[in-house]
Design a protein around this motif. Structure first.
Motif, short mmCIF file in Angstrom:
data_model
loop_
_atom_site.label_atom_id
_atom_site.label_comp_id
_atom_site.label_asym_id
_atom_site.label_seq_id
_atom_site.Cartn_x
_atom_site.Cartn_y
_atom_site.Cartn_z
N THR A 69 0.88 -1.10 0.05
CA THR A 69 0.13 -0.01 -0.06
C THR A 69 0.84 1.05 0.09
O THR A 69 0.43 2.16 -0.61
CB THR A 69 -1.00 0.14 1.17
OG1 THR A 69 -1.62 -1.17 1.30
CG2 THR A 69 -1.94 1.13 1.11
N GLU A 70 1.88 1.11 0.83
CA GLU A 70 2.73 2.58 0.78
C GLU A 70 3.57 2.91 -0.57
O GLU A 70 3.53 3.99 -1.04
CB GLU A 70 3.88 2.12 1.72
CG GLU A 70 3.55 2.05 3.36
CD GLU A 70 4.60 1.79 4.28
OE1 GLU A 70 5.67 1.83 3.72
OE2 GLU A 70 4.35 1.67 5.51
N ASP A 71 3.91 1.78 -1.36
CA ASP A 71 4.43 2.09 -2.80
C ASP A 71 3.32 2.48 -3.86
O ASP A 71 3.50 3.28 -4.45
CB ASP A 71 5.13 0.71 -3.20
CG ASP A 71 6.28 0.29 -2.52
OD1 ASP A 71 6.77 1.28 -1.85
OD2 ASP A 71 6.81 -0.77 -2.50
N LEU A 72 2.03 1.98 -3.47
CA LEU A 72 0.99 2.28 -4.53
C LEU A 72 0.62 3.60 -4.28
O LEU A 72 0.32 4.37 -5.19
CB LEU A 72 -0.18 1.46 -3.97
CG LEU A 72 0.04 -0.05 -4.58
CD1 LEU A 72 -1.33 -0.82 -4.24
CD2 LEU A 72 0.24 -0.19 -5.92
N VAL A 73 0.83 4.35 -3.07
CA VAL A 73 0.29 5.60 -2.70
C VAL A 73 1.41 6.67 -2.93
O VAL A 73 1.29 7.80 -2.96
CB VAL A 73 -0.38 5.71 -1.48
CG1 VAL A 73 -1.90 5.08 -1.50
CG2 VAL A 73 0.44 5.50 -0.25
N ASN A 74 2.64 6.13 -3.02
CA ASN A 74 4.02 6.88 -3.18
C ASN A 74 4.15 7.34 -4.70
O ASN A 74 4.39 6.62 -5.61
CB ASN A 74 5.01 6.23 -2.59
CG ASN A 74 6.49 7.04 -2.56
OD1 ASN A 74 6.38 8.16 -2.96
ND2 ASN A 74 7.55 6.45 -2.06
N PRO A 75 3.85 8.70 -4.94
CA PRO A 75 4.18 9.11 -6.28
C PRO A 75 5.70 8.86 -6.78
O PRO A 75 5.51 8.81 -8.17
CB PRO A 75 3.85 10.54 -6.15
CG PRO A 75 3.99 11.20 -4.66
CD PRO A 75 3.81 9.96 -3.97
N LEU A 76 6.51 8.62 -5.94
CA LEU A 76 7.83 8.50 -6.60
C LEU A 76 8.34 7.08 -7.10
O LEU A 76 9.13 6.80 -7.56
CB LEU A 76 8.92 8.91 -5.50
CG LEU A 76 8.75 10.28 -4.76
CD1 LEU A 76 9.91 10.46 -3.72
CD2 LEU A 76 9.07 11.30 -5.95
N VAL A 77 7.45 6.26 -6.52
CA VAL A 77 7.55 4.66 -6.96
C VAL A 77 6.69 4.64 -8.29
O VAL A 77 5.29 4.80 -8.13
CB VAL A 77 7.11 3.88 -5.88
CG1 VAL A 77 7.10 2.65 -6.35
CG2 VAL A 77 7.68 4.15 -4.69
#
Length: 228
Positions: free
Chosen positions: A45-53
């Motif tokens: 979930t953290e990667d999905l909402v992170n615009p840098l990933v």
């Protein structure tokens, strides 16, 4: 003296390079969604909402697969899906080949009219016949059963059956009649000629019909939700 030959080689190499470049572009259009899905399936979930990933996750996360299998009841759902898709596809392919062979090899009154009426069912939008079929299946107590797909496929009334009949009809027309005449002289029946001569010769048509039928049944969600 080698200049013309060198020019031809350069033109050939340039032509091949342009062809490969075009194929790579076309291939990328089809492969891009697959790569996108695979990349995002390993993100939490953290990667999905992170615009840098964007493409590579910060850590490899495989919990999505176990959660999806648990929520979807993957094993049971897959078995039911295969039954709803594979079985009607097999029956539709077999029935379409029999009907196509009959139109190709036999003469009977109203043959052209019946063939035209069958092909017209491919032109009619499925939304037109959806409600009448639903009411008919409701009267026959076939709703919420696999028979709502098996019976139409068995009698060449499945999803886009008319196009498969046309495929077999055109394929059987290309077969030389001399083979069947020789088999009749040897005492072979019509059924034996069909499964010993026509069926093995029409293997490409069977493969094409089955694959297209399988894909169309697999992607058909409206009728599945309506009947099942």
């Amino acid at each position: 003296m080698n200049v013309p030959r060198l020019n031809r080689k350069v033109k050939t190499a340039a032509g091949m390079a342009s062809v490969y470049f075009t194929l790579l572009l076309i291939g990328f259009v089809f492969i891009y969604p697959v790569i996108y899905i695979i990349s995002y399936s390993f993100m939490d979930t953290e990667d999905l909402v992170n615009p840098l990933v964007r493409w590579l996750p910060t850590k490899l996360y495989i919990g999505n697969f176990s959660e999806a299998a648990s929520v979807l009841d993957f094993a049971a759902t897959l078995i039911k899906t295969l039954i709803v898709t594979v079985l009607p596809s097999i029956l539709q392919t077999i029935s379409a080949s029999i009907v196509g062979y009959g139109f190709s090899r036999f003469r009977f009154p109203g043959k052209k009219i019946m063939l035209a009426a069958l092909l017209a069912t491919f032109i009619i939008p499925p939304q037109v016949t959806m409600i009448p079929q639903f009411l008919m299946f409701c009267d026959l107590k076939l709703l919420e059963t696999i028979w709502a797909f098996i019976l139409p496929a068995t009698f060449t009334q499945g999803i886009r059956s008319a196009i498969f009949v046309l495929i077999f009809y055109q394929f059987f027309n290309m077969l030389p009649r001399s083979l069947e005449e020789a088999a009749k002289i040897d005492g072979a029946s019509t059924f034996k000629i069909f499964y010993r001569i026509a069926v093995p010769s029409a293997t490409p048509a069977y493969i094409i019909a089955f694959l297209f039928s399988l894909v169309w049944y697999w992607n058909e969600t409206t009728l599945t939700a309506l009947y099942l």
